[in-house]
Design a protein around this motif. Structure first.
Motif, PDB file in Angstrom:
ATOM      1  N   SER A  52      83.848 -29.384  -0.248  1.00 59.25           N
ATOM      2  CA  SER A  52      83.477 -30.495   0.605  1.00 59.25           C
ATOM      3  C   SER A  52      82.345 -30.109   1.550  1.00 59.25           C
ATOM      4  O   SER A  52      82.183 -28.957   1.908  1.00 59.25           O
ATOM      5  N   THR A  53      81.608 -31.122   1.930  1.00 53.13           N
ATOM      6  CA  THR A  53      80.584 -30.922   2.933  1.00 53.13           C
ATOM      7  C   THR A  53      81.262 -30.534   4.235  1.00 53.13           C
ATOM      8  O   THR A  53      82.225 -31.147   4.646  1.00 53.13           O
ATOM      9  N   VAL A  54      80.762 -29.525   4.885  1.00 50.60           N
ATOM     10  CA  VAL A  54      81.300 -29.113   6.168  1.00 50.60           C
ATOM     11  C   VAL A  54      80.891 -30.172   7.191  1.00 50.60           C
ATOM     12  O   VAL A  54      79.714 -30.499   7.325  1.00 50.60           O
ATOM     13  N   CYS A  55      81.872 -30.699   7.917  1.00 53.92           N
ATOM     14  CA  CYS A  55      81.619 -31.824   8.826  1.00 53.92           C
ATOM     15  C   CYS A  55      80.539 -31.505   9.864  1.00 53.92           C
ATOM     16  O   CYS A  55      79.679 -32.337  10.129  1.00 53.92           O
ATOM     17  N   GLU A  56      80.594 -30.322  10.440  1.00 52.91           N
ATOM     18  CA  GLU A  56      79.613 -29.984  11.472  1.00 52.91           C
ATOM     19  C   GLU A  56      78.202 -29.932  10.900  1.00 52.91           C
ATOM     20  O   GLU A  56      77.248 -30.396  11.518  1.00 52.91           O
ATOM     21  N   GLU A  57      78.057 -29.354   9.724  1.00 47.68           N
ATOM     22  CA  GLU A  57      76.749 -29.283   9.079  1.00 47.68           C
ATOM     23  C   GLU A  57      76.256 -30.687   8.729  1.00 47.68           C
ATOM     24  O   GLU A  57      75.085 -31.010   8.908  1.00 47.68           O
ATOM     25  N   HIS A  58      77.158 -31.500   8.232  1.00 45.45           N
ATOM     26  CA  HIS A  58      76.829 -32.885   7.908  1.00 45.45           C
ATOM     27  C   HIS A  58      76.298 -33.599   9.152  1.00 45.45           C
ATOM     28  O   HIS A  58      75.268 -34.271   9.101  1.00 45.45           O
ATOM     29  N   GLU A  59      76.985 -33.433  10.260  1.00 44.58           N
ATOM     30  CA  GLU A  59      76.565 -34.094  11.498  1.00 44.58           C
ATOM     31  C   GLU A  59      75.193 -33.608  11.944  1.00 44.58           C
ATOM     32  O   GLU A  59      74.334 -34.415  12.301  1.00 44.58           O
ATOM     33  N   GLU A  60      74.955 -32.313  11.927  1.00 41.73           N
ATOM     34  CA  GLU A  60      73.660 -31.775  12.358  1.00 41.73           C
ATOM     35  C   GLU A  60      72.523 -32.270  11.479  1.00 41.73           C
ATOM     36  O   GLU A  60      71.482 -32.708  11.979  1.00 41.73           O
ATOM     37  N   GLU A  61      72.709 -32.178  10.164  1.00 40.88           N
ATOM     38  CA  GLU A  61      71.652 -32.586   9.242  1.00 40.88           C
ATOM     39  C   GLU A  61      71.336 -34.073   9.359  1.00 40.88           C
ATOM     40  O   GLU A  61      70.180 -34.472   9.424  1.00 40.88           O
ATOM     41  N   TRP A  62      72.391 -34.892   9.378  1.00 44.31           N
ATOM     42  CA  TRP A  62      72.157 -36.332   9.394  1.00 44.31           C
ATOM     43  C   TRP A  62      71.742 -36.839  10.766  1.00 44.31           C
ATOM     44  O   TRP A  62      71.062 -37.864  10.868  1.00 44.31           O
ATOM     45  N   ASP A  63      72.079 -36.143  11.824  1.00 46.25           N
ATOM     46  CA  ASP A  63      71.563 -36.497  13.141  1.00 46.25           C
ATOM     47  C   ASP A  63      70.042 -36.367  13.140  1.00 46.25           C
ATOM     48  O   ASP A  63      69.329 -37.249  13.618  1.00 46.25           O
ATOM     49  N   GLU A  64      69.556 -35.287  12.569  1.00 44.32           N
ATOM     50  CA  GLU A  64      68.107 -35.072  12.483  1.00 44.32           C
ATOM     51  C   GLU A  64      67.439 -36.123  11.594  1.00 44.32           C
ATOM     52  O   GLU A  64      66.417 -36.705  11.953  1.00 44.32           O
ATOM     53  N   GLN A  82      82.365 -36.811  -1.940  1.00 44.66           N
ATOM     54  CA  GLN A  82      82.140 -35.374  -1.799  1.00 44.66           C
ATOM     55  C   GLN A  82      82.982 -34.765  -0.690  1.00 44.66           C
ATOM     56  O   GLN A  82      82.822 -33.606  -0.346  1.00 44.66           O
ATOM     57  N   VAL A  83      83.876 -35.550  -0.119  1.00 47.15           N
ATOM     58  CA  VAL A  83      84.691 -35.091   1.000  1.00 47.15           C
ATOM     59  C   VAL A  83      86.149 -35.045   0.553  1.00 47.15           C
ATOM     60  O   VAL A  83      86.656 -36.000  -0.016  1.00 47.15           O
ATOM     61  N   ASP A  84      86.814 -33.929   0.802  1.00 47.90           N
ATOM     62  CA  ASP A  84      88.234 -33.832   0.486  1.00 47.90           C
ATOM     63  C   ASP A  84      89.022 -34.833   1.328  1.00 47.90           C
ATOM     64  O   ASP A  84      88.630 -35.158   2.445  1.00 47.90           O
ATOM     65  N   TYR A  85      90.145 -35.272   0.812  1.00 47.60           N
ATOM     66  CA  TYR A  85      90.949 -36.275   1.511  1.00 47.60           C
ATOM     67  C   TYR A  85      91.358 -35.813   2.908  1.00 47.60           C
ATOM     68  O   TYR A  85      91.382 -36.605   3.840  1.00 47.60           O
ATOM     69  N   HIS A  86      91.650 -34.543   3.076  1.00 49.22           N
ATOM     70  CA  HIS A  86      92.079 -34.059   4.392  1.00 49.22           C
ATOM     71  C   HIS A  86      90.937 -34.047   5.415  1.00 49.22           C
ATOM     72  O   HIS A  86      91.176 -33.959   6.604  1.00 49.22           O
ATOM     73  N   GLU A  87      89.684 -34.158   4.954  1.00 51.25           N
ATOM     74  CA  GLU A  87      88.531 -34.198   5.852  1.00 51.25           C
ATOM     75  C   GLU A  87      87.956 -35.603   6.018  1.00 51.25           C
ATOM     76  O   GLU A  87      87.063 -35.803   6.835  1.00 51.25           O
ATOM     77  N   LEU A  88      88.446 -36.540   5.254  1.00 48.38           N
ATOM     78  CA  LEU A  88      87.823 -37.864   5.193  1.00 48.38           C
ATOM     79  C   LEU A  88      87.753 -38.556   6.549  1.00 48.38           C
ATOM     80  O   LEU A  88      86.702 -39.061   6.936  1.00 48.38           O
ATOM     81  N   LEU A  92      84.320 -39.648   8.477  1.00 52.54           N
ATOM     82  CA  LEU A  92      84.018 -41.036   8.828  1.00 52.54           C
ATOM     83  C   LEU A  92      83.785 -41.204  10.327  1.00 52.54           C
ATOM     84  O   LEU A  92      82.922 -41.983  10.741  1.00 52.54           O
ATOM     85  N   VAL A  93      84.536 -40.476  11.140  1.00 48.64           N
ATOM     86  CA  VAL A  93      84.334 -40.524  12.590  1.00 48.64           C
ATOM     87  C   VAL A  93      82.931 -40.029  12.941  1.00 48.64           C
ATOM     88  O   VAL A  93      82.238 -40.619  13.785  1.00 48.64           O
ATOM     89  N   ILE A  94      82.488 -38.968  12.290  1.00 55.03           N
ATOM     90  CA  ILE A  94      81.134 -38.457  12.529  1.00 55.03           C
ATOM     91  C   ILE A  94      80.104 -39.501  12.123  1.00 55.03           C
ATOM     92  O   ILE A  94      79.129 -39.752  12.843  1.00 55.03           O
ATOM     93  N   ASN A  95      80.299 -40.129  10.966  1.00 51.55           N
ATOM     94  CA  ASN A  95      79.365 -41.158  10.521  1.00 51.55           C
ATOM     95  C   ASN A  95      79.287 -42.305  11.525  1.00 51.55           C
ATOM     96  O   ASN A  95      78.196 -42.798  11.843  1.00 51.55           O
ATOM     97  N   LYS A  96      80.430 -42.729  12.023  1.00 49.50           N
ATOM     98  CA  LYS A  96      80.471 -43.820  13.007  1.00 49.50           C
ATOM     99  C   LYS A  96      79.766 -43.402  14.294  1.00 49.50           C
ATOM    100  O   LYS A  96      79.003 -44.178  14.883  1.00 49.50           O
TER     101      LYS A  96
END
Length: 175
Positions: A52-64, A82-88, A92-96
Motif C-alpha cells: 500500500s501507499t504509505v499515507c504520509e508519503e501520499h500526503e506529502e506528494e499530493w500536497d505538492e 492501492q490501499v489496504d483495507y486497514h489503511e483506507l 480517505l481522511v488525508i484526501n479530504k
C-alpha cells in the motif's frame, strides 16, 4: 486526469505543472475541473507483491501536486484500490484534508472489483464494498463514484456476480 501507475507519475505531473498558469490552463481544458487519481504503490522487498501507499508519503506528494494545480480543479476522486483495507479510512481522511486545504470537493472513487484474486479481477464482495462506502462516509467524502461499473457492478455485465452486487447495493440504499 489519471496517473495510471506510471513509474514516474510525480515527475510527470511536476513537468506538466512547471508553471502554475500553464498547469491551470491545461487542467481546465483537459479535465473540465475534475481529477480522478490512481495512486502508485511500492513493491515489497522479496516477494514482488504490491504494498500500500504509505499515507504520509501520499500526503506529502499530493500536497505538492495539488498546490501546483490550485484553482484549476474543483473535484478530486482518488481510486482506492492501492490501499489496504486497514489503511483506507486514514487514506480517505488525508484526501479530504488535502481537498479542503485547496478548496476542492472530495469524492471517493471505489474500485468495484476485487484485487485479491490471483488470476483475474472479479466483482468485489458486497461486504468489502460496504466497508469501503462506510470508510468514505466516516472520512467525510462528499460523493462516491466507482471505477469500472460496467464490468463489475452492472446488471448487464457478463459476470453474474456483478448483477447480484448491484441488487445488494440497491436493496441496501433502497433505490
Amino acid at each position: 486526469m489519471s496517473t495510471r501507475n506510471q513509474p514516474a507519475h510525480k515527475e510527470y505531473v511536476q513537468d506538466l505543472c512547471r508553471s502554475r498558469e500553464t498547469c491551470q490552463s491545461s487542467f481546465r481544458e483537459s479535465v473540465d475541473h475534475g481529477l480522478s487519481l490512481y495512486t502508485r504503490s511500492k513493491n515489497r522487498p522479496g516477494n514482488g507483491r504490491r504494498q500500500s501507499t504509505v499515507c504520509e508519503e501520499h500526503e506529502e506528494e499530493w500536497d505538492e501536486i495539488l498546490n501546483n494545480v490550485n484553482g484549476a480543479v474543483d473535484i478530486m476522486a482518488f481510486q482506492d484500490g492501492q490501499v489496504d483495507y486497514h489503511e483506507l479510512y486514514d487514506y480517505l481522511v488525508i484526501n479530504k484534508k488535502l481537498a479542503d486545504k485547496y478548496n476542492m470537493k472530495c469524492w471517493t472513487n471505489i474500485e468495484s472489483f476485487d484485487r485479491d484474486m490471483p488470476i483475474r479481477f472479479l466483482p468485489i464482495k458486497w461486504e468489502k464494498l460496504l466497508l469501503k462506502l462506510d470508510a468514505a462516509r466516516r472520512a467525510g467524502m462528499e460523493n462516491a463514484i466507482t471505477f469500472e461499473f460496467s464490468h463489475f457492478m452492472s446488471p448487464n455485465s457478463a459476470y453474474l456476480q456483478a448483477g447480484h452486487l448491484y441488487e445488494r447495493y440497491c436493496e441496501h440504499f433502497i433505490l
